[in-house]
Design a protein around this motif. Sequence first.
Motif, mmCIF file in Angstrom:
data_model
loop_
_atom_site.group_PDB
_atom_site.id
_atom_site.type_symbol
_atom_site.label_atom_id
_atom_site.label_comp_id
_atom_site.label_asym_id
_atom_site.label_seq_id
_atom_site.Cartn_x
_atom_site.Cartn_y
_atom_site.Cartn_z
ATOM 1 N N TYR A 71 18.309 30.450 -10.673
ATOM 2 C CA TYR A 71 16.986 30.390 -10.067
ATOM 3 C C TYR A 71 16.762 29.009 -9.465
ATOM 4 C CZ TYR A 71 14.892 27.259 -13.390
ATOM 5 O OH TYR A 71 14.597 26.139 -14.104
ATOM 6 N N ALA A 72 15.771 28.911 -8.604
ATOM 7 C CA ALA A 72 15.327 27.637 -8.034
ATOM 8 C C ALA A 72 13.808 27.640 -7.979
ATOM 9 C CB ALA A 72 15.897 27.436 -6.632
ATOM 10 N N ALA A 73 13.222 26.455 -8.180
ATOM 11 C CA ALA A 73 11.769 26.271 -8.110
ATOM 12 C C ALA A 73 11.485 25.104 -7.170
ATOM 13 C CB ALA A 73 11.202 25.977 -9.493
ATOM 14 N N CYS A 74 10.592 25.340 -6.221
ATOM 15 C CA CYS A 74 10.243 24.323 -5.243
ATOM 16 C C CYS A 74 8.775 24.469 -4.882
ATOM 17 C CB CYS A 74 11.104 24.490 -3.996
ATOM 18 S SG CYS A 74 10.817 23.251 -2.732
ATOM 19 N N TRP A 75 8.118 23.354 -4.616
ATOM 20 C CA TRP A 75 6.724 23.414 -4.169
ATOM 21 C C TRP A 75 6.543 22.489 -2.983
ATOM 22 C CZ3 TRP A 75 8.313 22.636 -9.140
ATOM 23 C CH2 TRP A 75 8.404 21.324 -9.570
ATOM 24 N N THR A 76 5.576 22.823 -2.150
ATOM 25 C CA THR A 76 5.298 22.074 -0.925
ATOM 26 C C THR A 76 3.819 21.730 -0.886
ATOM 27 O OG1 THR A 76 7.065 23.240 0.240
ATOM 28 C CG2 THR A 76 5.405 22.131 1.598
ATOM 29 N N VAL A 77 3.541 20.461 -0.651
ATOM 30 C CA VAL A 77 2.169 19.996 -0.475
ATOM 31 C C VAL A 77 2.102 19.361 0.905
ATOM 32 C CG1 VAL A 77 0.344 18.491 -1.334
ATOM 33 C CG2 VAL A 77 1.874 19.651 -2.951
ATOM 34 N N ILE A 78 1.321 19.959 1.766
ATOM 35 C CA ILE A 78 1.167 19.580 3.172
ATOM 36 C C ILE A 78 2.534 19.633 3.846
ATOM 37 C CG2 ILE A 78 0.233 17.905 4.808
ATOM 38 C CD1 ILE A 78 -1.633 16.954 2.524
ATOM 39 N N ASP A 79 3.192 18.495 4.062
ATOM 40 C CA ASP A 79 4.473 18.513 4.763
ATOM 41 C C ASP A 79 5.605 17.924 3.926
ATOM 42 O OD1 ASP A 79 3.733 15.880 4.797
ATOM 43 O OD2 ASP A 79 4.107 15.568 6.933
ATOM 44 N N GLN A 80 5.421 17.873 2.603
ATOM 45 C CA GLN A 80 6.431 17.313 1.718
ATOM 46 C C GLN A 80 6.709 18.291 0.577
ATOM 47 O OE1 GLN A 80 5.804 13.722 -0.969
ATOM 48 N NE2 GLN A 80 6.703 12.810 0.870
ATOM 49 N N SER A 81 7.986 18.473 0.280
ATOM 50 C CA SER A 81 8.394 19.420 -0.759
ATOM 51 C C SER A 81 9.139 18.709 -1.869
ATOM 52 C CB SER A 81 9.314 20.486 -0.165
ATOM 53 O OG SER A 81 8.657 21.209 0.842
ATOM 54 N N SER A 114 7.433 21.860 6.054
ATOM 55 C CA SER A 114 7.784 20.629 5.358
ATOM 56 C C SER A 114 8.680 19.757 6.230
ATOM 57 C CB SER A 114 8.512 20.960 4.051
ATOM 58 O OG SER A 114 8.815 19.789 3.341
ATOM 59 N N HIS A 115 8.464 18.449 6.156
ATOM 60 C CA HIS A 115 9.300 17.496 6.895
ATOM 61 C C HIS A 115 10.361 16.858 6.017
ATOM 62 C CE1 HIS A 115 5.767 17.019 9.866
ATOM 63 N NE2 HIS A 115 6.530 18.044 10.168
ATOM 64 N N GLU A 116 10.135 16.889 4.697
ATOM 65 C CA GLU A 116 11.124 16.308 3.797
ATOM 66 C C GLU A 116 11.019 16.957 2.421
ATOM 67 O OE1 GLU A 116 10.415 12.107 3.837
ATOM 68 O OE2 GLU A 116 8.369 12.311 3.153
ATOM 69 N N CYS A 117 12.132 16.877 1.710
ATOM 70 C CA CYS A 117 12.199 17.455 0.371
ATOM 71 C C CYS A 117 12.841 16.425 -0.555
ATOM 72 C CB CYS A 117 13.034 18.730 0.384
ATOM 73 S SG CYS A 117 13.122 19.576 -1.213
ATOM 74 N N TYR A 118 12.229 16.229 -1.710
ATOM 75 C CA TYR A 118 12.735 15.300 -2.715
ATOM 76 C C TYR A 118 13.190 16.067 -3.950
ATOM 77 C CZ TYR A 118 10.683 11.429 -0.125
ATOM 78 O OH TYR A 118 10.381 10.500 0.843
ATOM 79 N N LEU A 119 14.060 15.432 -4.723
ATOM 80 C CA LEU A 119 14.485 15.963 -6.010
ATOM 81 C C LEU A 119 14.959 14.814 -6.876
ATOM 82 C CD1 LEU A 119 17.864 15.955 -6.226
ATOM 83 C CD2 LEU A 119 17.575 17.780 -4.558
ATOM 84 N N GLU A 120 14.999 15.054 -8.184
ATOM 85 C CA GLU A 120 15.625 14.140 -9.124
ATOM 86 C C GLU A 120 16.829 14.850 -9.729
ATOM 87 O OE1 GLU A 120 11.386 12.916 -8.869
ATOM 88 O OE2 GLU A 120 12.189 14.778 -9.699
ATOM 89 N N VAL A 121 17.889 14.074 -9.940
ATOM 90 C CA VAL A 121 19.108 14.621 -10.528
ATOM 91 C C VAL A 121 19.671 13.579 -11.491
ATOM 92 C CG1 VAL A 121 20.560 13.815 -8.591
ATOM 93 C CG2 VAL A 121 21.345 15.716 -10.023
ATOM 94 N N ARG A 122 20.211 14.062 -12.611
ATOM 95 C CA ARG A 122 20.824 13.136 -13.573
ATOM 96 C C ARG A 122 21.914 12.325 -12.884
ATOM 97 N NH1 ARG A 122 20.258 13.372 -19.113
ATOM 98 N NH2 ARG A 122 18.918 15.048 -19.852
#
Length: 165
Positions: A71-81, A114-122
Amino acid sequence: MASSAETVAALAPSPRFRIRSLREGDLPRVLEIERECFSTPWKEVTFRGLMKRSDTDLLVAETEEGWLAGYAACWTVIDQSELGNVAVSPAARGAGMGGALVDAVVERIKERGSHECYLEVRESNREAQSLYGQRGFIVVGRRPRYYSLPTEDALVMRLRVGDLS
């Protein structure tokens, strides 16, 4: 224009599995995957909260036999995910599901504007870093001691959606 569900379904690279939106009945299996993959798994209440949000996309990878493998979970607020989680059951790894889930998320966030997407990874999770890097994510920062069990830094990665062709 194709609907979101049609777009997501078309992204699955193999007839062995497909990517689709999460349904209520998928939640018990998603929670199992969560426990299989993470030392500090999200709780059911977290998923239920995300399911109620209109800015969130929850996608699953399902085999031809109907078994949920990721599975994957993603959210978008205005133009950033933010890509909150991607998980594939250890028994199903190596079949391209993780990449297909990330690709489906990117397509969905494009649809949301969205114009950009961020994530954190170990920092130690080189496999995930490679998967994200192959899709254009780059390391833009670090969050010291972000993870627990074990304590570890997170690398912050960003994808500029507008940079994709």
